[in-house]
Scaffold this motif. Sequence first.
Motif, PDB file in Angstrom:
ATOM      1  N   ALA A  29      -7.444  43.826  12.696  1.00  0.00           N
ATOM      2  CA  ALA A  29      -6.161  43.178  12.415  1.00  0.00           C
ATOM      3  C   ALA A  29      -6.089  41.862  13.160  1.00  0.00           C
ATOM      4  O   ALA A  29      -6.493  41.776  14.322  1.00  0.00           O
ATOM      5  N   SER A  30      -5.570  40.846  12.500  1.00  0.00           N
ATOM      6  CA  SER A  30      -5.410  39.560  13.174  1.00  0.00           C
ATOM      7  C   SER A  30      -4.202  39.616  14.099  1.00  0.00           C
ATOM      8  O   SER A  30      -3.217  40.304  13.826  1.00  0.00           O
ATOM      9  N   VAL A  31      -4.276  38.892  15.185  1.00  0.00           N
ATOM     10  CA  VAL A  31      -3.158  38.829  16.131  1.00  0.00           C
ATOM     11  C   VAL A  31      -1.922  38.258  15.451  1.00  0.00           C
ATOM     12  O   VAL A  31      -0.801  38.663  15.733  1.00  0.00           O
ATOM     13  N   ALA A  32      -2.129  37.316  14.522  1.00  0.00           N
ATOM     14  CA  ALA A  32      -1.005  36.720  13.803  1.00  0.00           C
ATOM     15  C   ALA A  32      -0.190  37.783  13.079  1.00  0.00           C
ATOM     16  O   ALA A  32       1.048  37.738  13.059  1.00  0.00           O
ATOM     17  N   ALA A  33      -0.874  38.752  12.489  1.00  0.00           N
ATOM     18  CA  ALA A  33      -0.188  39.828  11.775  1.00  0.00           C
ATOM     19  C   ALA A  33       0.487  40.798  12.741  1.00  0.00           C
ATOM     20  O   ALA A  33       1.582  41.296  12.484  1.00  0.00           O
ATOM     21  N   ILE A  34      -0.164  41.056  13.851  1.00  0.00           N
ATOM     22  CA  ILE A  34       0.363  41.993  14.851  1.00  0.00           C
ATOM     23  C   ILE A  34       1.687  41.496  15.433  1.00  0.00           C
ATOM     24  O   ILE A  34       2.560  42.279  15.808  1.00  0.00           O
TER      25      ILE A  34
END
Length: 362
Positions: A29-34
């Motif tokens: 998972a990308s940090v942007a999504a998290i």
Amino acid sequence: MSNFSHLSVNNKLPEKQVDAGLDNDLGQASVAAINQYLQLAVEQKLDIDTICQTIKLDKKLLSDNSQHISGQLFQQLIAALLIQSNDDLFGLHTAKYVQPGSYSVLGYISMNCENLGQVISKIQPFEKLVGDMGITTFSPLGEQVKISWHCQFTDPNVKRHMVDNCLASWLTFARYLVSHDSNPSELRLSRHQPSLSQQQEYQAVFKCLIRYGQSENAIIFDKTLLSVPLNKGDQQLLTTLESHAQSLVSNLTTEVDITTQLKMELEKALRTGTFHQQDMAEKLGISAKTLQRRLAVLGLKFQSILDETRLDMAKKYLANNVLNLNQISIELGFTEPRSFYRWFNKITQQTPGDYRKKFLIN
């Protein structure tokens, strides 16, 4: 993220999902999504620092939107947030924080498309920038279209919140792109029918017929919505963004030999004490069983890679003659010096001190 993962323009799941006999990875998972989840956590005053410490997630990593974490670690993060939150619709409520950056570069590519149909066509090439913890399928239904998301997470409670986040974020972002309410025809959820108050919350977000207890999680909408123009499109900028995204995807998907990856991670982790097979699998974004299976294909075992990595590092330290033997044992992750001495002697048939003397003489 979860949100635009593995688009397949049909109603057939990829073989990886169908083969239940294999231990499916939870992806990444990308940090942007998290950050959607973390923004709601901040609003609800959850103790993010303690949660990160508990699941061994470096909080500094979460300040860099270009980074990714393993799906396994993301699942642990959401589970911990849910325990603290006590919000039974936590996933649904995270959708209000969706923004172009939530989908990495794909979000900005979407903003510069001509219509929603073109947005969908861009998902498959660049979905990995967001994450791959699930599978999206897109299929026609006469004059309507169905877009489904199949979450690969293994925790049923986390999965439900992930699904809520994914579908609600899709719709919220689509409405943002066209600047008016584009309501679907129907929402299908696999979850059991919730309380009346929670049903009202779902209705407020999706504004359509909602069916619970379904065999899939999907949004159904009129095909005419695919041609709805976006009011922010810039085709020249779109070309530039796609070029940049392609470069990022190439970097993200570059294959490195599993043993090389493992050795690199071990070298960084030995001193911390978190270098066991489970720890390393999480670092590589796969499950421990998958790591074991991939090494077995090469005729290798995790312990042999660990010993080889340690031995290479030990020889370098001993040859440099900068660190004393106690310091070297710490760098190699041994709990006490004598454990290092016994291990080195067993593998090389000589003590660390003898090896250092012999090397210096030569």
